[in-house]
Design a protein around this motif. Structure first.
Motif, PDB file in Angstrom:
ATOM      1  N   PHE A 174       0.824  -1.211   0.000  1.00 30.30           N
ATOM      2  CA  PHE A 174       0.000   0.000   0.000  1.00 30.30           C
ATOM      3  C   PHE A 174       0.859   1.262   0.000  1.00 30.30           C
ATOM      4  O   PHE A 174       0.504   2.258  -0.652  1.00 30.30           O
ATOM      5  N   LEU A 175       1.986   1.232   0.708  1.00 28.41           N
ATOM      6  CA  LEU A 175       2.876   2.393   0.699  1.00 28.41           C
ATOM      7  C   LEU A 175       3.442   2.620  -0.695  1.00 28.41           C
ATOM      8  O   LEU A 175       3.489   3.762  -1.180  1.00 28.41           O
ATOM      9  N   ALA A 176       3.854   1.533  -1.351  1.00 27.19           N
ATOM     10  CA  ALA A 176       4.408   1.655  -2.697  1.00 27.19           C
ATOM     11  C   ALA A 176       3.362   2.180  -3.672  1.00 27.19           C
ATOM     12  O   ALA A 176       3.649   3.033  -4.529  1.00 27.19           O
ATOM     13  N   VAL A 177       2.134   1.685  -3.545  1.00 35.13           N
ATOM     14  CA  VAL A 177       1.053   2.137  -4.428  1.00 35.13           C
ATOM     15  C   VAL A 177       0.791   3.628  -4.221  1.00 35.13           C
ATOM     16  O   VAL A 177       0.610   4.380  -5.195  1.00 35.13           O
ATOM     17  N   ALA A 178       0.783   4.078  -2.969  1.00 34.51           N
ATOM     18  CA  ALA A 178       0.544   5.488  -2.688  1.00 34.51           C
ATOM     19  C   ALA A 178       1.653   6.363  -3.274  1.00 34.51           C
ATOM     20  O   ALA A 178       1.386   7.427  -3.860  1.00 34.51           O
ATOM     21  N   LEU A 179       2.900   5.918  -3.141  1.00 35.56           N
ATOM     22  CA  LEU A 179       4.019   6.697  -3.672  1.00 35.56           C
ATOM     23  C   LEU A 179       3.992   6.749  -5.198  1.00 35.56           C
ATOM     24  O   LEU A 179       4.226   7.813  -5.799  1.00 35.56           O
ATOM     25  N   VAL A 180       3.717   5.625  -5.826  1.00 35.37           N
ATOM     26  CA  VAL A 180       3.639   5.603  -7.296  1.00 35.37           C
ATOM     27  C   VAL A 180       2.477   6.467  -7.770  1.00 35.37           C
ATOM     28  O   VAL A 180       2.578   7.173  -8.786  1.00 35.37           O
ATOM     29  N   GLY A 181       1.353   6.432  -7.032  1.00 41.09           N
ATOM     30  CA  GLY A 181       0.221   7.276  -7.392  1.00 41.09           C
ATOM     31  C   GLY A 181       0.555   8.751  -7.317  1.00 41.09           C
ATOM     32  O   GLY A 181       0.182   9.534  -8.207  1.00 41.09           O
TER      33      GLY A 181
END
Length: 477
Positions: A429-436
């Motif tokens: 979820f952290l990676a998804v938020a950063l990529v977003g």
């Protein structure tokens, strides 16, 4: 509005499927105080959330509120987090539908196919209904919901009237158990029981008195789900004792509540309860398929997913591409789990739903902060209770729940306390938020019109149409 919101939460699926499997995996059974804590927190959250929704032309998903409160980069991260969490919740249900349907067929026919064959039959039905946009009718939803609530109340009373050892263990449901190790895992499971509680606000435009009706339906939905789930969990834990509840959950699995009812209320009730449970899981699966497909459709329309996801069927108006993507994902998961011999309940159902629940908790916490920031900044005419006090209390409580959940993430997923993979779910979820957030920055530089559409929902199309054309190179501006 209340009916729609309660049906999406599928209380029997949460109580009989998720709760009992959670007891078996985590080794903790104090779910009742966790449910009540989440219910109170979500009621506080709904105060500010509703006030913010009434100030937006489009009351979309949580990502729209995050975009308006914390900025578009955070909104994109929230959008993708919500999509992943919703997909996990949906595909996980295929495991429990297949596993719970097999005992019914054995009782009725004397034999049953493998769980994954039953899951594939349910998958085919959901895929067809999703493309045709054939939702469950109101009377069907009402009958199923009343049956779920009746099963939970009757079976709960049966356990309370016949406690193990002749006395109830009230210490097992004490709020003090939320301060013990493992409480964070139970809070995540409790959050899953309230899936879709915000639906009433999203339907407010279809009522004669939007503000009053949506607020009342939201509070009633949170209250009903909180009371029923807490009662069912408390009845099990207090009647059996926490240690025996965990042991029996590991022995009986999702059939625990129904086997206990058969012992004390008559064996005829066991297949009835199990049949209602399977119907509840199917209704939740179909509801999640519809809502997740439409969420992907909205993100495609806003440019946060490939544009093909934002196309609807010209004949039915259903988001056929997004629905087909949902069905494809479900098919791949079912066949993949069958090929490698994954346990359909403790691995597919529980871990997928726990992963989705963790994502929902993170998303709700971020949204609560966004609501607080937005109201303090732009709602000076709101009473302090709606503008700052209730949103602030909700934000503090939700952030505290996130901290507890991350501290007990190993317990939540049933892995060793020092296992490196325990951090994989929150890292996703952290990676998804950063990529977003990075994607939002790219859109701002290279496609400003699309960047301006983030969080606008139906208005996103008119926003792009109204945007002035970019000047030609060298032209005077």
């Amino acid at each position: 509005m209340l009916l729609f919101t309660l049906s999406a939460s599928a209380p029997l699926t949460a109580a009989a499927g998720l709760a009992t499997t959670g007891y078996a995996v985590t080794g903790h059974a104090a779910l009742a105080p966790a449910v009540l804590a989440v219910a109170v927190t979500l009621a506080l959250f709904a105060v500010g959330y509703g006030a913010m929704c009434h100030r937006l032309a489009h009351a979309g998903g949580f990502h729209a509120h995050v975009a308006r409160g914390l900025g578009r980069p955070a909104g994109v991260g929230a959008a993708w987090t919500a999509l992943i969490a919703r997909n996990a919740l949906q595909v996980g249900l295929y495991g429990v539908v297949g596993a719970a349907g097999a005992p019914l067929l054995v009782r009725w026919l004397g034999t049953a196919p493998a769980w994954w064959l039953l899951a594939l039959a349910v998958w085919a039905l959901v895929a067809a209904l999703g493309v045709l946009r054939m939702d469950l009718t109101g009377p069907t939803l009402a009958a199923l919901l009343l049956a779920e609530l009746a099963v939970l109340v009757v079976f709960g009373l049966g356990r309370l009237l016949t406690p193990a050892g002749g006395a109830l263990d009230l210490d097992a449901v004490s709020p003090a158990r939320l301060l013990t190790p493992g409480a964070g895992a139970l809070l995540v499971l409790a959050v899953v029981g309230f899936v879709g509680f915000e639906s009433a606000v999203l339907l407010r435009e279809e009522t004669r008195d939007p503000r009053r009706t949506a607020r009342a339906a939201t509070y009633l939905a949170v209250g009903v789900v909180g009371v029923v789930l807490a009662f069912s969990a408390a009845a099990t834990t207090a009647a059996l004792g926490p240690d025996r509840a965990v042991a029996l959950a590991r022995e009986h699995g999702v059939e625990l509540l129904f086997d206990l009812a058969g012992e004390h209320l008559g064996e005829a009730l066991t297949p009835v309860g199990l049949a209602v449970f399977v119907a509840s899981a199917f209704a939740a699966l179909l509801s999640l398929h519809h809502t997740t497909a439409r969420y992907a459709f909205a993100l495609g329309r806003e440019g946060l997913l490939p544009a093909v996801f934002g196309r609807a069927s010209p004949r039915t108006g259903a988001p056929r591409v997004a629905s087909a993507a949902q069905s494809t994902l479900g098919l791949v998961v079912i066949l993949g789990c069958a090929a490698v011999g994954v346990d359909p309940v403790r691995r597919l159902f529980y871990r997928a739903v726990a992963f989705g629940g963790l994502g929902l908790l993170l998303l709700t916490a971020v949204t609560s902060v966004a609501v607080l920031v937005f109201l303090v900044r732009e709602a000076a005419d709101e009473p302090w209770w709606r503008r700052a006090v209730a949103p602030g209390l909700a934000a503090v409580a939700l952030v505290a729940m996130v901290v507890l959940a991350l501290a007990d993430v190993a317990t939540l997923f049933g892995v060793a306390a020092d296992a490196p993979l325990r951090w994989a779910p929150p890292a996703v979820f952290l990676a998804v938020a950063l990529v977003g957030a990075l994607w939002a920055a790219v859109l701002r530089v290279h496609r400003p019109a699309r960047h301006a559409r983030i969080g606008l929902g139906p208005e996103s199309v008119t926003t792009e149409l109204a945007a002035p054309p970019a000047p030609a190179p060298g032209a005077r501006v």
